[in-house]
Structure formats: C-alpha cells, structure tokens
Enzyme design. Sequence first.
Site, PDB file in Angstrom:
ATOM      1  N   SER A 184      30.558  39.455  40.628  1.00 16.52           N
ATOM      2  CA  SER A 184      31.415  40.210  41.547  1.00 16.52           C
ATOM      3  C   SER A 184      31.489  41.700  41.260  1.00 16.52           C
ATOM      4  O   SER A 184      31.814  42.481  42.142  1.00 16.52           O
ATOM      5  CB  SER A 184      32.815  39.613  41.558  1.00 16.52           C
ATOM      6  OG  SER A 184      33.356  39.587  40.254  1.00 16.52           O
ATOM      7  N   HIS A 212      30.563  35.588  46.584  1.00 16.51           N
ATOM      8  CA  HIS A 212      29.886  36.803  47.060  1.00 16.51           C
ATOM      9  C   HIS A 212      28.492  36.517  47.595  1.00 16.51           C
ATOM     10  O   HIS A 212      27.790  37.438  47.993  1.00 16.51           O
ATOM     11  CB  HIS A 212      29.797  37.831  45.925  1.00 16.51           C
ATOM     12  CG  HIS A 212      31.143  38.249  45.457  1.00 16.51           C
ATOM     13  ND1 HIS A 212      31.860  39.266  46.047  1.00 16.51           N
ATOM     14  CD2 HIS A 212      31.931  37.743  44.485  1.00 16.51           C
ATOM     15  CE1 HIS A 212      33.029  39.387  45.436  1.00 16.51           C
ATOM     16  NE2 HIS A 212      33.098  38.476  44.491  1.00 16.51           N
ATOM     17  N   LYS A 243      35.486  36.768  52.340  1.00  9.73           N
ATOM     18  CA  LYS A 243      34.494  37.846  52.262  1.00  9.73           C
ATOM     19  C   LYS A 243      33.602  37.800  53.518  1.00  9.73           C
ATOM     20  O   LYS A 243      34.076  38.175  54.571  1.00  9.73           O
ATOM     21  CB  LYS A 243      33.749  37.741  50.933  1.00  9.73           C
ATOM     22  CG  LYS A 243      34.784  37.725  49.757  1.00  9.73           C
ATOM     23  CD  LYS A 243      34.188  37.787  48.410  1.00  9.73           C
ATOM     24  CE  LYS A 243      35.174  37.433  47.301  1.00  9.73           C
ATOM     25  NZ  LYS A 243      36.338  38.305  47.178  1.00  9.73           N
TER      26      LYS A 243
HETATM   27  N1  PMP Z   1      35.486  33.763  42.993  1.00  8.32           N
HETATM   28  C1  PMP Z   1      34.976  35.014  42.956  1.00  8.32           C
HETATM   29  C2  PMP Z   1      33.662  35.232  42.273  1.00  8.32           C
HETATM   30  C3  PMP Z   1      35.669  36.066  43.551  1.00  8.32           C
HETATM   31  O1  PMP Z   1      35.164  37.305  43.495  1.00  8.32           O
HETATM   32  C4  PMP Z   1      36.904  35.809  44.195  1.00  8.32           C
HETATM   33  C5  PMP Z   1      37.705  36.885  44.880  1.00  8.32           C
HETATM   34  N2  PMP Z   1      37.485  38.172  44.543  1.00  8.32           N
HETATM   35  C6  PMP Z   1      37.393  34.510  44.182  1.00  8.32           C
HETATM   36  C7  PMP Z   1      36.659  33.520  43.592  1.00  8.32           C
HETATM   37  C8  PMP Z   1      38.710  34.199  44.821  1.00  8.32           C
HETATM   38  O2  PMP Z   1      38.623  34.158  46.212  1.00  8.32           O
HETATM   39  P1  PMP Z   1      39.874  34.358  47.153  1.00  8.32           P
HETATM   40  O3  PMP Z   1      39.924  35.799  47.520  1.00  8.32           O
HETATM   41  O4  PMP Z   1      39.583  33.491  48.326  1.00  8.32           O
HETATM   42  O5  PMP Z   1      41.087  33.912  46.417  1.00  8.32           O
END
Ligand code: PMP
Length: 402
Positions: A184, A212, A243
């Site tokens: 991320s 992602h 996303k």
């Molecule tokens: N996994 C990863 C790799 C993320 O980057 C994120 C959110 N930034 C999440 C899970 C969590 O997702 P959500 O925004 O739906 O809570």
Amino acid sequence: MSKPLQKKVANYTTAKEARLQGIYPYFRPIESAQSTEVIIEGKRVLMFGSNSYLGLTNHPYIKEAAQKAIEEYGTGCAGSRFLNGTLDIHIELERRIAAFTGKEDALIFSTGFQVNLGVMSSLTGRNDYLILDEYDHASIIDGTRLSFSRVIKYAHNDTQDLHKKLSVLPEEAIKVIVVDGIFSMEGDIARLAEIVSVADQFGASIVVDDAHSLGVIGHKGAGTASHFDLTDKVDLITGTFSKSLASLGGFVAADAETIEYLKHHARSLIFSASMTPSSAASVIAALDLIETEPHHMDNLWKNTDYAMHLLREEGLDIGPTESPIIPIFVRDNNKTFLVTSMLQQEGVFVNPVVSPAVPADSSLLRFSLMATHTFGQIEEAIEKISKVFKRVGIANIKEPIK
Ligand code: PMP
C-alpha cells in the site's frame, strides 16, 4: 489534579507541533466529490492522493445504482449479516465477487479492515503460525493480534527469508502466509510465484490482500493471483470496495468450506452491521463497468507509465514501485509535512507517509494515479513537486535522467 489518562493525551504533541508550524497534513476537509480535481478551502486542487484508481467514485451509472438501492431498500440494514441484515443484493454481490476473483465463494464485510480482523483472528489457533511480510497492512497486523496463534514476520518480499522462517516450524502446525498483493505504500507487487513455491514445500496456506490490486492488475482487474495465473494456488483473497470499486466494504473469497467456516467464526462479521444497500449496489455497478469497459484499467496504466517516466526524468527517488502507487521519497518526517503543505498551496494534494508508518529515513509522499487523470494534470503536478523539492532542498534528489 489531572488523571493519568489526561496526562497521557496531553503528552501527545506531534500533531500540535505540526499545527504550530502550519504544516499539519491530516483530516483536510474536501468540499467536493473524490475526482482528479477537488475543492479544498474553496480552491481547486489536483488530487494525487486518492485510492479511487479507476476514477469511478463519481460515475453516473454507479451513483444511479446507489440511488435506486436507497429507494428500494432504504439507507441501512439495522443488523448484522448473521441475523436480520442480509439482503438479496448482499448475496448477489458475493456471487459477483466469487466469479470476479475466480474463487468458489465469497463473503462480504462492512469494511476491508474488518475482513482482515475477522479472517486473521479466526483461521489459526494456539499452536499455529501466521507468517507476515513485514510491510503488510495495519489491518492484517491488528487481525493477527486478535488471534491466539504465533505471528512471524519475514523481510519485505524476501522469499529466502520466508523459506528460512518456515523451515524451523513444526510440520503438523497450520501455517498461513499473509501478503499484500500490491503493497500500500511502496507500490511493489508480492513475489507470488516464489511465495507459492515456498508455501508448497512446507504445506503452508496463502492469503493475499488485494485491496490495492483489484481493478489494477490481473485479468480484467481480477487481482494479484490472476496477474500471476495462480488463482488456484492462493487459498484466500481478501479485499476492499473502498478503492477501485468506488464504494465502502470488503470481502474474502475462497473455497466454499472456508467461507462457510468464516461465516460462523469471523467476529467482525457476526457482531457488526452489514453493508448499506447503497454501498452494496454501488459495488455491483462498479463491477459491471470494470468487467465490460477495459478502457478504465488501460487509462490507469497509461497514466501510471507516464507519471513514472516523468518522475524519473525529474530525478526523483521513487523506489521499485510497479503500480499506480508511487512513493516519492523525502526521507525526513518534518520535510515530508512541509512539502505536503507547500504542494497544497500550489494546488496539488498528495499524502504524507511518515514514521511510525514507515521508518523515519523512508518517509515519503504517496502519489497515486487515477484512470481519469489527464496527461496535462500529471505534468502540472510533477512540475510543482519538482519545484517544491528543489525549494526545500531535499537532499536525496538524484541527478535527472537526460
Ligand atoms: N488492506 C489494505 C492493504 C489496505 O490498504 C486497506 C485500506 N487502506 C485495507 C485493507 C482496509 O480497507 P478498508 O478501507 O475497506 O477498511
């Protein structure tokens, strides 16, 4: 006399210091839709900090589907999936996600964070092992903290280290390797082919978090396992709808028995209200577009390649990214806040990433592309970034490639 808790919160001064310097970069209120341009404090700002990789959050087809769902089902479900909160469109969405990811079944949760909490905490027990890449997302780490099993980390994307860590574990224990598909902050992709080969040697299972990667890599955007043609070798795929899928919520996709198990063990599913009707309908509509209109993903990659080329030409240090997530290294926390704030003044929104999220000498601007950016917007943003970096005298700027 102040209570210990009051003392603790008063001693937290990092945010106060940044505010005093006028460079506090968080919770910036946006006064418009999440598009390539947003309005902040009444001013137009180019958005290069969004996770809406396909640029679909303001798409008329998806907005219409959300509105229709509100008309038909109302605004909330008033309960968990387990009891009164399952709608027919939740089940339809689960079928669509299973088909999209190439798995037998799927289960949707109200956020991606909750997916990882529920999955990591329930798969393994006291004598088992969860094996994480050291750069895995916070939701994975927090999920493993709720698990009774042992947690082991290996060096980022280092499959030799993974092999070493696995080789000393008891043969009979359950071992589950968990990786981000696209990381991320760094933007690189998990070395899935090698991970699968190591996992096979030790009978380990694999979970890939495709938060992602969905809509970004793989066949029609089906994610990391599809990108490597290893869908059958990945046991569970987790992901988010917040996303590329233009909504809110998350999912886990796997074989039917694993999903059946999770339905009855994942506490963040059982004890939390289900996705709102409009969120679920938005994801179904986003999938309609992603599956039938390949130009969204094509444009995202055209923009990504162009931005990487320009950033490297400017001599900026962007590391080994392989995706629309481009870290621009500043390598100093305070300067990262400073350039974020200067860039906003110049009309460019980027996200600062500082320690403890990354080591202090790896602090960075997280620059992310959307399918809907124009080349003109990309050129304008990169020109401004380069100008601001020079003004601040960021030491790690490399000689421009000419
Ligand atoms: N996994 C990863 C790799 C993320 O980057 C994120 C959110 N930034 C999440 C899970 C969590 O997702 P959500 O925004 O739906 O809570």
